[in-house]
Structures are given as structure tokens and as C-alpha cells.
Design an enzyme around this catalytic site. Structure first.
Site, short mmCIF file in Angstrom:
data_model
loop_
_atom_site.label_atom_id
_atom_site.label_comp_id
_atom_site.label_asym_id
_atom_site.label_seq_id
_atom_site.Cartn_x
_atom_site.Cartn_y
_atom_site.Cartn_z
N GLU A 100 -7.16 -13.87 11.82
CA GLU A 100 -6.86 -13.30 10.50
C GLU A 100 -6.54 -14.41 9.51
O GLU A 100 -6.92 -14.34 8.33
CB GLU A 100 -5.68 -12.35 10.58
CG GLU A 100 -5.96 -11.07 11.35
CD GLU A 100 -4.76 -10.17 11.38
OE1 GLU A 100 -4.79 -9.15 10.66
OE2 GLU A 100 -3.79 -10.48 12.11
N TYR B 75 1.32 -6.58 -18.01
CA TYR B 75 0.76 -6.28 -16.69
C TYR B 75 -0.36 -7.22 -16.28
O TYR B 75 -0.58 -7.43 -15.09
CB TYR B 75 0.34 -4.81 -16.55
CG TYR B 75 -0.45 -4.24 -17.69
CD1 TYR B 75 -1.80 -4.48 -17.84
CD2 TYR B 75 0.18 -3.42 -18.62
CE1 TYR B 75 -2.53 -3.94 -18.89
CE2 TYR B 75 -0.53 -2.87 -19.68
CZ TYR B 75 -1.89 -3.13 -19.80
OH TYR B 75 -2.59 -2.59 -20.84
N ILE C 192 2.51 -7.57 6.68
CA ILE C 192 2.34 -7.11 5.30
C ILE C 192 3.66 -6.59 4.75
O ILE C 192 3.83 -6.50 3.53
CB ILE C 192 1.18 -6.09 5.14
CG1 ILE C 192 1.35 -4.87 6.03
CG2 ILE C 192 -0.15 -6.78 5.41
CD1 ILE C 192 0.27 -3.80 5.81
N GLU C 193 4.63 -6.29 5.61
CA GLU C 193 5.97 -5.95 5.14
C GLU C 193 6.59 -7.14 4.39
O GLU C 193 7.22 -6.96 3.34
CB GLU C 193 6.87 -5.58 6.33
CG GLU C 193 6.52 -4.27 7.00
CD GLU C 193 5.45 -4.35 8.08
OE1 GLU C 193 5.33 -3.39 8.85
OE2 GLU C 193 4.72 -5.37 8.16
N LYS D 64 -4.10 -2.92 3.86
CA LYS D 64 -4.85 -3.85 4.70
C LYS D 64 -5.98 -3.07 5.39
O LYS D 64 -5.90 -2.73 6.57
CB LYS D 64 -3.90 -4.49 5.73
CG LYS D 64 -4.51 -5.61 6.53
CD LYS D 64 -3.46 -6.25 7.43
CE LYS D 64 -4.06 -7.39 8.24
NZ LYS D 64 -3.04 -8.03 9.10
#
Length: 130
Positions: free
Chosen positions: A24, A56, A75-76, A101
Site C-alpha cells: 500500500e 474552502y 485511516i483513523e 479508502k
């Protein structure tokens, strides 16, 4: 009384190298980010000036830099880092960050894996002395 309004940015897709597995990090993949900022927008609406709100476009660039930047296992962790970026503007009372993901290494058919974190200012802007 200030109302908490929302700025929502969805579908920000950025290439990153996050994940637990070596492949990954070597190959990388696309991550998609959704943000929901809770903040009062009355001043910006009254002034019609971008300086009175979160820009933004600039926020999207900062978030993209986090996703494209230093790899993390989870991903946390990535979601937490993105929340920190959004909350660096004291006008943002709270933020919800979803990290998608869709190409996670799962040996089954699925359409997406996502983690959502909800974070708030430790000291809301109204409590900070100026």
C-alpha cells in the site's frame, strides 16, 4: 446568538501512500475525503468577504497536502490529522471528517471502506480572550 452553519466539502480525491501493508505504501492509492465544518457564517454572509469565512479552496489544498504527505498505517490517524487542519482555524467550532479508502486490500467485493471522526475545538472561539 451565533448559529452554527455548515461548510461541506465532499469527494476531495487525493493520491496517498497510507496503509498497514508494504504494497500500500509502495504503490499508493486514491483516498476520498469529505469534510463538514460547523461554524457561524453570519459575518461572512453580511460582509460578503471571503476573509470572514474559511476559504474552502485553501482548506482543500491543506487537506490534500496531508493526504499526499507522510504515510500513516490507519485511516483513523489520517482523519485525525485532517481534523486538526480544519480546527486550526478558531472560527471552526467542530468538524466531521470522513476518509474513504475504496481500494482497501480486502479480498471480497465491496464498494468502500470509510472512517469518520467528529472533533471540536477544545476552547470554542467565543471563550478565547482576544
Amino acid at each position: 446568538m451565533d448559529f452554527l452553519d455548515e461548510i461541506v466539502l465532499t469527494g476531495l480525491t487525493v493520491f496517498g501512500r497510507h496503509g498497514v501493508y508494504d504494497h500500500e505504501r509502495e504503490n499508493g492509492q486514491e483516498f476520498t475525503i469529505d469534510l463538514r465544518l460547523m461554524m457561524p457564517l453570519g459575518a461572512a454572509a453580511a460582509s460578503d468577504d471571503v476573509l470572514d469565512t474559511v476559504h474552502y479552496g485553501e482548506l482543500a489544498e491543506k487537506v490534500a497536502a496531508v493526504v499526499a504527505g507522510e504515510p500513516v498505517n490507519l485511516i483513523e490517524t489520517l482523519a485525525e490529522r485532517i481534523a486538526d487542519v480544519a480546527l486550526s482555524d478558531s472560527r471552526v467550532h467542530s468538524v466531521s471528517v470522513t476518509v474513504h479508502k475504496p481500494h482497501a486490500p480486502i479480498a471480497l467485493t465491496f464498494s468502500d471502506v470509510a472512517v469518520t471522526v467528529h472533533r471540536a475545538q477544545k476552547h470554542p472561539a467565543s471563550e478565547i480572550s482576544r
